[in-house]
Design a protein around this motif. Structure first.
Motif, PDB file in Angstrom:
ATOM      1  N   TYR A   1     -16.366  48.927  86.922  1.00  0.00           N
ATOM      2  CA  TYR A   1     -15.394  48.740  87.639  1.00  0.00           C
ATOM      3  C   TYR A   1     -14.954  49.689  88.770  1.00  0.00           C
ATOM      4  CZ  TYR A   1     -15.144  45.144  84.131  1.00  0.00           C
ATOM      5  OH  TYR A   1     -15.356  44.087  83.262  1.00  0.00           O
TER       6      TYR A   1
ATOM      7  N   GLY B   1      -6.900  43.754  80.939  1.00  0.00           N
ATOM      8  CA  GLY B   1      -8.040  42.975  82.027  1.00  0.00           C
ATOM      9  C   GLY B   1      -9.220  42.666  81.304  1.00  0.00           C
TER      10      GLY B   1
ATOM     11  N   PHE C   1      -4.176  47.761  82.114  1.00  0.00           N
ATOM     12  CA  PHE C   1      -3.629  48.035  83.143  1.00  0.00           C
ATOM     13  C   PHE C   1      -2.148  48.753  82.927  1.00  0.00           C
ATOM     14  CE2 PHE C   1      -6.516  44.553  84.564  1.00  0.00           C
ATOM     15  CZ  PHE C   1      -7.113  45.332  85.677  1.00  0.00           C
TER      16      PHE C   1
ATOM     17  N   GLY D   1       1.525  49.682  84.463  1.00  0.00           N
ATOM     18  CA  GLY D   1       2.361  49.593  85.676  1.00  0.00           C
ATOM     19  C   GLY D   1       3.046  50.988  85.945  1.00  0.00           C
TER      20      GLY D   1
ATOM     21  N   VAL E   1      -0.424  51.258  90.161  1.00  0.00           N
ATOM     22  CA  VAL E   1      -1.141  50.556  88.801  1.00  0.00           C
ATOM     23  C   VAL E   1      -2.409  51.328  88.559  1.00  0.00           C
ATOM     24  CG1 VAL E   1      -2.173  48.274  88.326  1.00  0.00           C
ATOM     25  CG2 VAL E   1      -0.107  48.246  89.738  1.00  0.00           C
TER      26      VAL E   1
ATOM     27  N   ALA F   1      -5.653  51.712  86.312  1.00  0.00           N
ATOM     28  CA  ALA F   1      -6.611  50.906  85.273  1.00  0.00           C
ATOM     29  C   ALA F   1      -7.358  51.868  84.403  1.00  0.00           C
ATOM     30  CB  ALA F   1      -7.717  49.897  86.267  1.00  0.00           C
TER      31      ALA F   1
ATOM     32  N   MET G   1      -7.239  53.672  90.300  1.00  0.00           N
ATOM     33  CA  MET G   1      -5.695  53.417  90.563  1.00  0.00           C
ATOM     34  C   MET G   1      -5.541  52.856  91.736  1.00  0.00           C
ATOM     35  SD  MET G   1      -5.029  57.427  91.162  1.00  0.00           S
ATOM     36  CE  MET G   1      -3.473  57.422  92.156  1.00  0.00           C
TER      37      MET G   1
ATOM     38  N   TYR H   1      -2.670  39.616  84.321  1.00  0.00           N
ATOM     39  CA  TYR H   1      -4.023  39.621  84.841  1.00  0.00           C
ATOM     40  C   TYR H   1      -4.766  38.078  84.644  1.00  0.00           C
ATOM     41  CZ  TYR H   1      -8.925  40.647  85.243  1.00  0.00           C
ATOM     42  OH  TYR H   1     -10.230  40.562  85.653  1.00  0.00           O
TER      43      TYR H   1
ATOM     44  N   VAL I   1      -4.915  41.548  89.351  1.00  0.00           N
ATOM     45  CA  VAL I   1      -3.851  41.783  88.774  1.00  0.00           C
ATOM     46  C   VAL I   1      -2.364  41.479  89.486  1.00  0.00           C
ATOM     47  CG1 VAL I   1      -2.730  44.044  87.857  1.00  0.00           C
ATOM     48  CG2 VAL I   1      -5.068  44.047  88.397  1.00  0.00           C
TER      49      VAL I   1
ATOM     50  N   PHE J   1      -9.379  43.010  91.285  1.00  0.00           N
ATOM     51  CA  PHE J   1      -9.892  44.046  90.287  1.00  0.00           C
ATOM     52  C   PHE J   1     -11.260  43.741  90.277  1.00  0.00           C
ATOM     53  CE2 PHE J   1     -11.063  46.034  86.407  1.00  0.00           C
ATOM     54  CZ  PHE J   1     -10.785  47.194  86.485  1.00  0.00           C
TER      55      PHE J   1
ATOM     56  N   PHE K   1     -10.191  47.622  91.988  1.00  0.00           N
ATOM     57  CA  PHE K   1      -9.629  47.717  93.356  1.00  0.00           C
ATOM     58  C   PHE K   1     -10.285  48.084  94.384  1.00  0.00           C
ATOM     59  CE2 PHE K   1      -6.531  49.795  89.694  1.00  0.00           C
ATOM     60  CZ  PHE K   1      -5.770  48.543  89.609  1.00  0.00           C
TER      61      PHE K   1
END
Lengths: 370, 369
Positions: free
Chosen positions: A29, A47, A53, A55, A62, A64, A146, A175, A180, A199, A201
């Motif tokens: 990822y 996710g 995730f 916030g 955001v 992850a 991020m 998600y 996201v 995502f 990102f």
């Protein structure tokens, strides 16, 4: 001999080359291992594969984080902790008055519950709940990525970012389908933003303005902030199902939410003013689906999904009686003061509820409420 | 008889003082002798330093299994990390230790000591630096109030500590929008409060049923309670009040064509002074105005709202050069009633009035000679 030197020199050069080009190893990822600098936790959502995730409204970012909590569990008894606020306060070594539970999210893979707590000095804490056990989730040396939430910037905004007073608060996060979604509000102008971020990102984040017809208001208005939302599918088409302060329930076609687009929603229910929606989830029992919604001044609402699907109208006339409701029918469940709500599986919900005896309990509901 | 009584009485007093002293010393000893110290950072107790000799037998890698810190009188071990630091064992809790509370330190079942986190100095209090808008006559459709504090404040508390009073005694319920999370700036010193927009917008249901939050010609007070704690737990100590009287509604967008700009002198650091003719939004004023030179470069400097937000001063970092400049105004700039450059806050969209095409920016030109 010369040849040996040449090979050695080549080897050293190769090593040097490797040393200068070595980058942190990214996982599937695009995450690298490190310590994310998380300043606040306003919203949590899961996710794929145990990716959480986070916030962070304070740094408008955001994050992850790979929780590595991805061992699948089919059936879980869920979480059950009475007086959870007192237990968290003791674990943190402080008094109940000094902590606030900001959000809970169930890891859909492991079924463990994650809970964001904020101390009165603003320090965020992430906890994991397995059954009746609470533990801290370390955010040191974890795989993470991020994305900063950006605003439409002025020419010199870059120079000023450090001292900008403008902050985008995060009211909810979700998600679905590799994206996201973040709803937020600015502390300066009265505008609501909705972002859809792919995502893993990249540098893209689509920002759309959403327009709703607020039946309780009687006119179109663009600026009401989304309080909570979920995504859903109706007759093969994907929708964003959002609820606002003063509780209209609005459907937006997801495929229309593109960068800079202005999307008009369809209000399908008016659940009464003087109330603020807190959380919503979609549950399933047999062939029937239900939308469950927790509220600030009302009990938990249950809407039959079939009714939502069949309701093809859009509320265009104001609801006449104050605090009255209109549109799709719903049932008020005997569940009051539910502050947080998430889905454990199709038939079970995890609820954070202030009981009538004053105790704040985290518990798992059964099929009875469906 | 009286002498014997006196002696006896004196002995009792001495014994009492003596006992107290012993008690006092032994209290001190439990922390002093144990040598456990508090680690401070930014006035927050962020850790405990426990002398290594108190737990010499414990290997560094089993500190977290063997040792514990608990709230005094509580059996729950706190979440946190033990590690070796210099000659001490450092305990770092997940959140700072709370002032006024006592903590006990344990090695297995053995109590190593107790630490009290001292209360804050009672004079060390945050203050309200300002309540905006500054003017004492405000439109009845006022949309926003900003509270500016000297230190980061505790979040999520405004419904408890901010009230709007009518005629100095009636607290108005449901006037301010209850937003969670609240709208704070990044360092938690500036809070934005919204008056309920649904009640401000004419003819909307909340407006029709509950009425507008404020009415014309009425004296109001915004009261910030002295009990509001900051992030360290110190309360304001003094309440802050802003009194104002409401004037008829403002339904017009700010119009830069009505503004005036002074002409700063070439080579000087004179501020650029923009007069708006009406008060504008305090927070937006500091960042929606930009000065651009002929080449399109932004001029570095700082904006400051003055004269009850009716004027803006731009202090450049470098002295002015001769030439033409552009004052670039972001259209999201609002007046006190939320009317921005593109649209009034409260418009009847069913009426087909010709509204000009919205622009992101509006430009005004000026010269430096």
């Amino acid at each position: 001999m010369k040849k040996t030197y040449a090979i050695l020199a080549l080897g050293v050069a190769g090593l040097l080359f490797l040393a200068t080009t070595t980058r942190p190893i990214q996982n599937q990822y695009g995450m690298v291992t490190g310590t994310p600098s998380i300043k606040s936790i306003n919203a949590l959502t899961f996710g794929p594969d145990g990716v959480l995730f986070i916030g962070d409204g304070k740094s408008a970012t955001v994050f992850a984080v790979d929780t590595k909590d991805a061992a699948p569990v089919d059936k879980s008894a869920g979480a059950d902790i009475k007086n959870i606020d007192q237990k968290i306060a003791a674990l943190l070594g402080t008094e109940v008055a000094n902590i606030t539970i900001q959000d809970i999210a169930v890891n859909p893979v492991s079924k463990n519950v994650y809970c964001a707590v904020q101390h009165s000095d603003g320090t965020p804490v992430l906890l994991k709940i397995e059954g009746d056990k609470l533990s801290a989730v370390s955010l040191k040396d974890v795989p993470f990525s991020m994305l900063a939430l950006t605003n439409v910037a002025a020419e010199d905004a870059k120079d000023r970012r450090g001292e900008s007073l403008r902050v985008a608060s995060i009211s909810d996060m979700g998600y679905a389908d590799g994206k996201v979604m973040v709803s937020g509000l600015s502390n300066q102008e009265f505008g609501s933003t909705f972002r859809s971020i792919p995502f893993p990102f990249t540098n893209t984040q689509n920002q759309a303005s959403l327009e709703i017809y607020h039946a309780a208001h009687g006119k179109y208005e663009t600026m009401a902030p989304i309080k909570t939302f979920t995504t859903t599918e109706i007759k093969g088409k994907k929708y964003l199902l959002a609820s606002y302060t003063c509780t209209p329930l609005v459907l937006f076609p997801l495929d229309e939410l593109k960068a800079g687009s202005h999307v008009k929603g369809r209000t399908v229910a008016e659940m009464g003013s003087g109330n603020s929606p807190l959380d919503m989830v979609i549950m399933k029992k047999g062939d029937e689906s239900f939308l469950m919604m927790a509220n600030s001044s009302r009990p938990v609402f249950k809407v039959k999904y079939k009714n939502l699907e069949e309701y093809q109208g859009s509320l265009t006339t104001p609801v006449v009686e104050n605090f009255a409701t209109a549109g799709v029918d719903f049932v008020s469940l005997p569940l009051t003061n539910v502050i947080q709500l998430d889905k454990l599986d199709d038939t079970h919900m995890v609820l954070l509820q202030r009981r009538s005896n004053g105790s704040l309990d985290l518990w798992t509901s059964n099929e009875r409420y469906l | 008889m009286s002498g014997t009584y006196k002696r006896c009485w004196c002995f009792l007093i001495r014994l009492y003082i003596g006992c107290n002293l012993i008690f006092f010393v032994s209290c001190q000893q439990s922390t002093e002798d144990a040598g456990i110290r508090i680690r401070w950072a930014d006035k927050r107790a962020t850790g405990l330093r426990i002398p290594r000799q108190l737990a010499l037998a414990v290997a560094a890698d089993s500190l977290n299994q063997r040792m514990a810190v608990r709230l005094a009188g509580n059996e729950t071990s706190m979440l946190g990390q033990f590690q070796l630091a210099d000659n001490d064992i450092l305990f770092e809790p997940l959140i700072p230790l709370t002032r006024g509370l006592h903590y006990t330190i344990w090695l297995g079942n053995k109590r190593l000591g107790e630490v009290a986190i001292p209360n804050l100095n009672p004079d060390d209090k945050p203050t309200v630096l300002g309540i905006y808008p500054t003017q004492d006559s405000l439109p009845e459709n006022l949309l926003k109030i900003y509270l500016h504090f000297s230190r980061p404040m505790r979040e999520g508390q405004s419904p408890k500590y901010v009230a709007i009073l009518k005629n100095k005694n009636d607290t108005l319920p449901g006037v301010l929008l209850d937003l969670q999370p609240e709208l704070w700036n990044a360092d938690r010193t500036l809070l934005t409060l919204w008056l309920d927009p649904g009640r401000i917008k004419r003819d909307l249901q909340p407006n029709k049923r509950l009425g507008a939050p404020l009415q014309t010609g009425v004296p109001y007070q915004i009261v910030v309670s002295a009990n509001w704690p900051d992030t360290q737990g110190a309360t304001l100590g003094r309440s802050a009040t802003k009194s104002f009287v409401t004037v008829p509604r403002d339904s017009l967008s700010p119009d830069p064509e009505q503004w005036s700009i002074n002409q700063p002198k070439q080579g000087s650091l004179d501020p650029l002074e923009v007069t708006f003719g009406e008060p504008l939004d305090y927070s937006l004023l500091t960042e929606t105005l930009h000065v651009i030179d002929e080449e399109g470069r932004a001029i570095a400097g700082k904006w400051q709202p003055v004269d009850e937000e009716k004027r803006g001063l731009f202090k450049p970092v470098m002295s002015w050069n001769t030439g033409q400049y552009r004052l670039k105004i972001e259209s999201r700039l609002e007046d006190l009633a939320g009317n921005n450059l593109n649209r009034p806050f409260d418009r009847d969209i069913t009426r087909k009035n010709k509204s000009p095409t919205p622009h992101l920016f509006v430009d005004m030109l000026f010269r430096v000679k």
